[in-house]
Design an enzyme around this catalytic site. Structure first.
Site, mmCIF file in Angstrom:
data_model
loop_
_atom_site.group_PDB
_atom_site.id
_atom_site.type_symbol
_atom_site.label_atom_id
_atom_site.label_comp_id
_atom_site.label_asym_id
_atom_site.label_seq_id
_atom_site.Cartn_x
_atom_site.Cartn_y
_atom_site.Cartn_z
ATOM 1 N N TYR A 192 0.828 -1.210 0.000
ATOM 2 C CA TYR A 192 0.000 0.000 0.000
ATOM 3 C C TYR A 192 0.861 1.259 0.000
ATOM 4 C CZ TYR A 192 -3.460 3.451 1.351
ATOM 5 O OH TYR A 192 -4.278 4.552 1.369
ATOM 6 N N TRP A 205 1.214 5.634 -1.782
ATOM 7 C CA TRP A 205 0.882 6.582 -2.852
ATOM 8 C C TRP A 205 1.920 6.653 -3.962
ATOM 9 C CZ3 TRP A 205 -2.434 11.217 -3.414
ATOM 10 C CH2 TRP A 205 -3.689 11.023 -2.820
HETATM 11 N N1 LIG Z 1 -2.288 8.180 12.349
HETATM 12 C C1 LIG Z 1 -2.644 8.283 11.076
HETATM 13 N N2 LIG Z 1 -2.086 7.488 10.149
HETATM 14 C C2 LIG Z 1 -2.428 7.598 8.852
HETATM 15 C C3 LIG Z 1 -3.387 8.556 8.434
HETATM 16 C C4 LIG Z 1 -3.984 9.378 9.433
HETATM 17 O O1 LIG Z 1 -4.854 10.222 9.151
HETATM 18 N N3 LIG Z 1 -3.567 9.225 10.727
HETATM 19 N N4 LIG Z 1 -3.730 8.640 7.100
HETATM 20 C C5 LIG Z 1 -3.604 7.425 6.326
HETATM 21 C C6 LIG Z 1 -3.804 7.645 4.897
HETATM 22 S S1 LIG Z 1 -5.312 8.323 4.447
HETATM 23 C C7 LIG Z 1 -2.905 7.270 3.952
HETATM 24 S S2 LIG Z 1 -3.352 7.380 2.291
HETATM 25 C C8 LIG Z 1 -1.597 6.680 4.303
HETATM 26 C C9 LIG Z 1 -0.447 7.111 3.381
HETATM 27 O O2 LIG Z 1 0.620 6.255 3.519
HETATM 28 P P1 LIG Z 1 1.716 6.074 2.368
HETATM 29 O O3 LIG Z 1 1.108 6.208 1.018
HETATM 30 O O4 LIG Z 1 2.463 4.832 2.652
HETATM 31 O O5 LIG Z 1 2.648 7.342 2.634
HETATM 32 P P2 LIG Z 1 3.705 8.065 1.710
HETATM 33 O O6 LIG Z 1 4.583 8.835 2.614
HETATM 34 O O7 LIG Z 1 3.017 8.828 0.639
HETATM 35 O O8 LIG Z 1 4.540 6.864 1.085
HETATM 36 C C10 LIG Z 1 4.826 6.728 -0.254
HETATM 37 C C11 LIG Z 1 6.257 6.198 -0.385
HETATM 38 O O9 LIG Z 1 6.506 5.901 -1.750
HETATM 39 C C12 LIG Z 1 7.835 6.294 -2.064
HETATM 40 N N5 LIG Z 1 7.929 6.503 -3.512
HETATM 41 C C13 LIG Z 1 7.562 7.588 -4.234
HETATM 42 N N6 LIG Z 1 7.784 7.392 -5.528
HETATM 43 C C14 LIG Z 1 8.295 6.153 -5.660
HETATM 44 C C15 LIG Z 1 8.691 5.375 -6.771
HETATM 45 O O10 LIG Z 1 8.631 5.775 -7.924
HETATM 46 N N7 LIG Z 1 9.144 4.113 -6.517
HETATM 47 C C16 LIG Z 1 9.227 3.610 -5.271
HETATM 48 N N8 LIG Z 1 9.653 2.364 -5.130
HETATM 49 N N9 LIG Z 1 8.855 4.331 -4.195
HETATM 50 C C17 LIG Z 1 8.388 5.578 -4.384
HETATM 51 C C18 LIG Z 1 8.061 7.543 -1.263
HETATM 52 O O11 LIG Z 1 9.439 7.784 -1.095
HETATM 53 C C19 LIG Z 1 7.315 7.211 0.030
HETATM 54 O O12 LIG Z 1 8.172 6.653 0.987
HETATM 55 O O13 LIG Z 1 -1.286 7.009 5.655
HETATM 56 C C20 LIG Z 1 -2.321 6.629 6.561
HETATM 57 N N10 LIG Z 1 -1.860 6.772 7.926
HETATM 58 N N1 LIG Z 2 -1.477 18.511 2.381
HETATM 59 C C1 LIG Z 2 -1.926 17.243 2.371
HETATM 60 N N2 LIG Z 2 -3.168 16.990 1.913
HETATM 61 C C2 LIG Z 2 -3.642 15.711 1.902
HETATM 62 C C3 LIG Z 2 -2.856 14.620 2.330
HETATM 63 C C4 LIG Z 2 -1.549 14.918 2.834
HETATM 64 O O1 LIG Z 2 -0.811 14.021 3.270
HETATM 65 N N3 LIG Z 2 -1.127 16.222 2.833
HETATM 66 N N4 LIG Z 2 -3.349 13.326 2.261
HETATM 67 C C5 LIG Z 2 -4.467 13.081 1.356
HETATM 68 C C6 LIG Z 2 -5.118 11.798 1.642
HETATM 69 S S1 LIG Z 2 -4.328 10.377 1.148
HETATM 70 C C7 LIG Z 2 -6.355 11.705 2.194
HETATM 71 S S2 LIG Z 2 -7.074 10.174 2.383
HETATM 72 C C8 LIG Z 2 -7.097 12.895 2.601
HETATM 73 C C9 LIG Z 2 -7.694 12.680 3.998
HETATM 74 O O2 LIG Z 2 -8.694 13.571 4.267
HETATM 75 P P1 LIG Z 2 -9.180 13.702 5.771
HETATM 76 O O3 LIG Z 2 -9.102 12.411 6.447
HETATM 77 O O4 LIG Z 2 -10.507 14.357 5.774
HETATM 78 O O5 LIG Z 2 -8.052 14.699 6.318
HETATM 79 P P2 LIG Z 2 -7.459 14.963 7.770
HETATM 80 O O6 LIG Z 2 -6.581 16.161 7.610
HETATM 81 O O7 LIG Z 2 -6.824 13.756 8.311
HETATM 82 O O8 LIG Z 2 -8.712 15.322 8.646
HETATM 83 C C10 LIG Z 2 -9.465 16.492 8.416
HETATM 84 C C11 LIG Z 2 -9.887 17.080 9.726
HETATM 85 O O9 LIG Z 2 -10.874 16.307 10.371
HETATM 86 C C12 LIG Z 2 -10.911 16.702 11.729
HETATM 87 N N5 LIG Z 2 -11.387 15.599 12.562
HETATM 88 C C13 LIG Z 2 -10.684 14.561 13.024
HETATM 89 N N6 LIG Z 2 -11.469 13.732 13.757
HETATM 90 C C14 LIG Z 2 -12.701 14.292 13.749
HETATM 91 C C15 LIG Z 2 -13.956 13.916 14.317
HETATM 92 O O10 LIG Z 2 -14.105 12.901 14.991
HETATM 93 N N7 LIG Z 2 -14.996 14.730 14.057
HETATM 94 C C16 LIG Z 2 -14.874 15.862 13.323
HETATM 95 N N8 LIG Z 2 -15.957 16.581 13.106
HETATM 96 N N9 LIG Z 2 -13.713 16.241 12.790
HETATM 97 C C17 LIG Z 2 -12.648 15.466 12.993
HETATM 98 C C18 LIG Z 2 -9.486 17.080 12.091
HETATM 99 O O11 LIG Z 2 -9.454 18.300 12.799
HETATM 100 C C19 LIG Z 2 -8.782 17.136 10.755
HETATM 101 O O12 LIG Z 2 -7.977 18.287 10.589
HETATM 102 O O13 LIG Z 2 -6.236 14.025 2.650
HETATM 103 C C20 LIG Z 2 -5.501 14.195 1.447
HETATM 104 N N10 LIG Z 2 -4.900 15.490 1.458
HETATM 105 MO MO LIG Z 3 -5.350 8.596 2.118
#
Ligand SMILES: Nc1nc2c(c(=O)[nH]1)N[C@H]1C(S)=C(S)[C@@H](COP(=O)(O)OP(=O)(O)OC[C@H]3O[C@@H](n4cnc5c(=O)[nH]c(N)nc54)[C@H](O)[C@@H]3O)O[C@H]1N2
Ligand SMILES: Nc1nc2c(c(=O)[nH]1)N[C@H]1C(S)=C(S)[C@@H](COP(=O)(O)OP(=O)(O)OC[C@H]3O[C@@H](n4cnc5c(=O)[nH]c(N)nc54)[C@H](O)[C@@H]3O)O[C@H]1N2
Ligand SMILES: [Mo]
Length: 765
Positions: free
Chosen positions: A112, A114
């Site tokens: 998993y 991005w």
């Molecule tokens: N506590 C907490 N944890 C969370 C979340 C949260 O809200 N709270 N959010 C979750 C969500 S929504 C998401 S989507 C995940 C994201 O989790 P990840 O998608 O695992 O996070 P990234 O840091 O984007 O990791 C992408 C990796 O791919 C590598 N990469 C980029 N390009 C290439 C390439 O061309 N080749 C190879 N081999 N590698 C490459 C980058 O260096 C990077 O290390 O995290 C989740 N974790």
């Molecule tokens: N700059 C930037 N943008 C991103 C990403 C990133 O890594 N960096 N990741 C992308 C990805 S993969 C995803 S999946 C999306 C995720 O999108 P989201 O999951 O919606 O994004 P978050 O910033 O984790 O959360 C948004 C807000 O929800 C509020 N929140 C948390 N818990 C609760 C709750 O129980 N109730 C309410 N009402 N509010 C709550 C928090 O204050 C938080 O700032 O974001 C995307 N956008």
């Molecule tokens: Mo995500």
């Protein structure tokens, strides 16, 4: 296709299109001219290309090579440099051994993450394709960390998650039609900075501003004031974290008892309201879910709840539910209850009204889908049936053979011997990192392709250096962005780094599946090949359809968009019989017979209020919000210039309310220790009235940096919140992750500050 050193080339990232020029030491970056609000995340590239964190050559963990005494993997072990030919021979031998002894069902290739925006060098697609060719399949993962709960509950109650989040109410509709936007979890513009595959125009801020100028009112139901941009002129509704369902129920209750609901809509388009109504009115449990009941739960005056409910039926009202709400225990409930509240308002399917899931959470929601397909790499056929919901990875590794529930199925965890990861960082994305360390000590071999020494790379046995996107040619495209970008190479690969495709091609040759994997094409031939379906569709529709070479020279290509028609929900509104919903009843399911049949106590058959089993208490009185970072995408380029510019003394900032800080003797800029029974990390205190009292916010993405020598549960000295979060499933229905919220205590850190080693390569033997 090499570029001269002083050329500007078009390129694209998940956070925007841009031009880049390698100046010999750093990268000059200019945002795409058509982007009205380019993302500051682009600046993370400037210093990244030659950073010390980059992986220069293939490396193998010494302890893995000396397998006689198979020791525990640790972050302090040494690596041995290995020439490409040798490392690929070694890896091919290991893959063959695993295949012969255990088969593909012992390989976890979920991988998993991005990775990059390019559609060909998309590491996940490449690794899946490779494992399908080499092993005939692998144990895969389903769903995402983003939408773990919603992707499973939405099809039961309304329709597909993709359709609801990507072909629904648009930003143009919000700007023109919405009078009230009730946003649960807010709509922070830092989040729409990014969209997988890229986003060429950032339009959210301007759309909210247009709506607000017209008189629309945005309600930001969230613990952080800046979960909504100032331009929206939003009204902040700071309720207790995780209590959204209680507020939604009370709003629904008021609508019902004051007869402000659309009973006609519910009768025509929904099923099961009568059963839910008994719950809402407290017929069986004697607890009416009214405003007085909710007031205590959510921490708002009952009058404020009633006033809000009375506003909702006036004019065009849109209910949005963010991803964040469902990244928590019982995360299915707010997604479902938001839809029920919208159904009671009767505006689902109207322009700018009804229900939208995840609007503003990413830059690909609220847009019109493209009218033509975009390039995608075919992954082949996976012959292994086993899979896990993605967030259960540590459970799987720690409990092979054990039974678990998922969406009505009783399943068993497979027995994994080899883990193959390319394009993701589990030590960023997974919860309870101390537990994850134990889990990643179970498999015999871990292989990682990475462009930088992330903690996942440092925990692998075989580490293969992958190029970064700017070191190769690719095509940038997303299904809701009307622009194809020729992502041209800007700089030569660092050290011995190679494209994932080339690595897999060479491995395939060693394993005798080269033809199947490459189909005889070079990278360049693949780009031309993957471009072809888009070109043909453009041609068929009578649009400008240049051949690949012409597109490549131009650098970009405009794609036509589908009409702004509201998607399947508005089609259903117009024709509920002919355009039934893809649910069992063909209607919006307020009560689900299918879910009732599963008999899960943690996911009842209609939306209900289920409080977290780990509420704040005396020992852990603060609620930690571990949300998405404003300074980077997840953990990517945490060493980049923009991300680093916002660190304090090299540590990730944690925001807290001045009252909570002063009670603990914490001042602005102090290094604090956040802790609970699962772990602890350091972070730098930033005091802010934009954070609710009782809440602390530490965004995800600071690279896990365990203190040297500490044994069982080392302190992360840098500020990764996932040492604190809970590794449980949302419920037995979806088994989504629960990373968003957890409970902690916070104190001023008194010891000597340990150095940050997060970006140092491991020691070489
Ligand atoms: N506590 C907490 N944890 C969370 C979340 C949260 O809200 N709270 N959010 C979750 C969500 S929504 C998401 S989507 C995940 C994201 O989790 P990840 O998608 O695992 O996070 P990234 O840091 O984007 O990791 C992408 C990796 O791919 C590598 N990469 C980029 N390009 C290439 C390439 O061309 N080749 C190879 N081999 N590698 C490459 C980058 O260096 C990077 O290390 O995290 C989740 N974790
Ligand atoms: N700059 C930037 N943008 C991103 C990403 C990133 O890594 N960096 N990741 C992308 C990805 S993969 C995803 S999946 C999306 C995720 O999108 P989201 O999951 O919606 O994004 P978050 O910033 O984790 O959360 C948004 C807000 O929800 C509020 N929140 C948390 N818990 C609760 C709750 O129980 N109730 C309410 N009402 N509010 C709550 C928090 O204050 C938080 O700032 O974001 C995307 N956008
Ligand atoms: Mo995500």
């Amino acid at each position: 296709m090499d570029q001269a050193a002083d050329d500007w080339v078009p390129h694209s990232a998940h956070w925007g299109a841009f031009s880049a020029r390698w100046n010999g030491a750093t990268l000059d970056v200019t945002p795409y001219a058509g982007d009205p609000a380019p993302s500051p995340l682009l600046q993370n590239f400037s210093n990244a290309m030659r950073h010390k964190a980059r992986i220069l050559r293939p490396m193998v963990r010494k302890a893995w090579l000396d397998r006689r005494a198979r020791s525990e993997r640790t972050f302090d072990q040494k690596f041995v440099a290995c020439p490409w030919d040798e490392v690929l021979d070694l890896l091919a031998g290991e893959l063959s051994r695993i295949k012969t002894e255990h088969g593909g069902a012992a390989v976890y290739g979920g991988s998993y993450g991005w990775s990059s925006a390019g559609r060909f060098h998309h590491a996940q697609s490449q690794v899946h394709r490779f494992l399908n060719m080499a092993f005939g399949g692998y144990v895969r993962s389903v769903n995402s960390y983003s939408a773990g709960a919603s992707a499973v509950i939405l099809p039961h109650i309304m329709g597909g998650y993709e359709a609801i989040s990507r072909h629904n109410v648009t930003w143009d509709q919000v700007a023109e039609h919405s009078d009230t936007v009730l946003a649960f979890g807010g709509m922070a513009v830092k989040n729409s900075d990014v969209a997988s595959g890229g986003v060429s125009r950032h339009i959210e801020r301007a759309a909210m501003q247009r709506a607000a100028r017209r008189g629309a009112i945005f309600y930001n139901v969230a613990p952080l004031r800046d979960d909504m941009p100032e331009e929206a002129g939003g009204r902040w509704v700071p309720i207790k974290v995780g209590t959204d369902v209680a507020l939604m129920l009370a709003l629904a209750h008021t609508l019902l008892v004051e007869n402000l609901w659309d009973s006609g809509f519910v009768a025509r388009y929904c099923t099961g309201f009568e059963i839910f109504e008994r719950y809402l009115l407290g017929r069986d449990d004697s607890i009416p879910k009214d405003a007085a009941w909710a007031a205590n739960v959510v921490g708002l005056p009952a009058t404020a709840i009633v006033d809000l409910a009375r506003r909702l039926p006036r004019g065009r009202t849109l209910i949005t539910v963010s991803h964040s709400l469902q990244r928590a225990q019982y995360g299915e409930q707010p997604v479902w209850m938001g839809a029920v509240l919208a159904a009671m308002l009767g505006q689902i399917g109207l322009p700018g009204g009804g229900y939208h899931y995840a609007l503003g959470a990413l830059g690909h929601t609220g847009r019109r889908p493209n009218a033509v397909p975009i390039p995608t790499l075919p992954q082949g056929k996976n012959g292994v049936a086993d899979f896990i919901p993605v967030g259960r990875v540590a459970d799987m590794l720690l409990h092979p053979g054990e039974r678990f529930d998922y969406n009505g199925r009783a399943m068993r965890y497979p027995d994994i011997k080899l883990v193959y990861w390319a394009g993701g960082n589990p030590f960023h994305h997974h919860q309870d990192i101390n537990r994850l360390r134990r889990a990643f000590n179970v498999p015999q071999t871990i292989v990682v392709h990475e462009s930088a020494w992330t903690p996942m790379a440092k925990f692998a046995d075989i580490v293969l250096p992958a190029t970064m996107t700017l070191e190769r040619d690719d095509i940038g495209a997303a299904a809701t962005d009307p622009r194809l970008v020729a992502m041209r190479k800007a700089v030569d690969p660092i050290g011995e780094a190679r494209d994932d495709f080339d690595i897999f091609a060479d491995l395939s040759r060693r394993l005798g599946v080269e033809q199947a994997f490459t189909e005889g094409r070079s990278s360049r031939q693949w780009l031309t090949h993957l471009y072809e379906p888009t070109r043909r569709a453009l041609l068929d529709a009578g649009w400008d359809a240049p051949d690949f070479e012409a597109f490549w020279r131009r650098g970009e290509l405009e794609l036509p968009s589908a009409p702004d028609d509201g998607g399947f929900l508005s089609a259903f509104r117009n024709d509920p019989v002919g355009k039934k919903l893809p649910t069992p009843s063909g209607k919006i399911e307020i009560y689900s017979k299918a879910i009732a049949g599963f008999g899960y106590d943690d996911c009842p058959p209609h939306p209900a209020w289920l409080p977290s089993t780990e509420p704040p208490d005396v020992r852990h009185p603060l609620t930690l919000i571990a949300n998405q970072p404003a300074t980077r995408l997840h953990s990517q380029l945490d060493f980049g210039a923009y991300s680093q510019s916002k660190k304090i003394a090299g540590r990730e900032p944690v925001r807290l309310h001045p009252a909570d800080a002063s009670r603990r003797g914490i001042k602005n800029g102090d290094i604090v220790r956040l802790f609970n029974d699962r772990g602890a990390c350091l972070a730098a205190a930033t005091l802010s009235h934009d954070v609710m009292q009782g809440v602390v916010q530490l965004s995800t993405g600071a690279w896990y940096d365990p203190e040297v020598g500490a044994a069982d549960r080392p302190l992360c000295v840098h500020g990764n919140p996932n040492v604190l979060t809970r590794d449980i499933g949302t419920s037995r229905l979806a088994q989504g992750c629960c990373g968003q919220v957890t409970v902690v205590e916070c104190e001023k850190y008194q010891g000597t500050l340990p150095p940050i080693r997060a970006f140092d390569p491991p020691e070489q033997a």
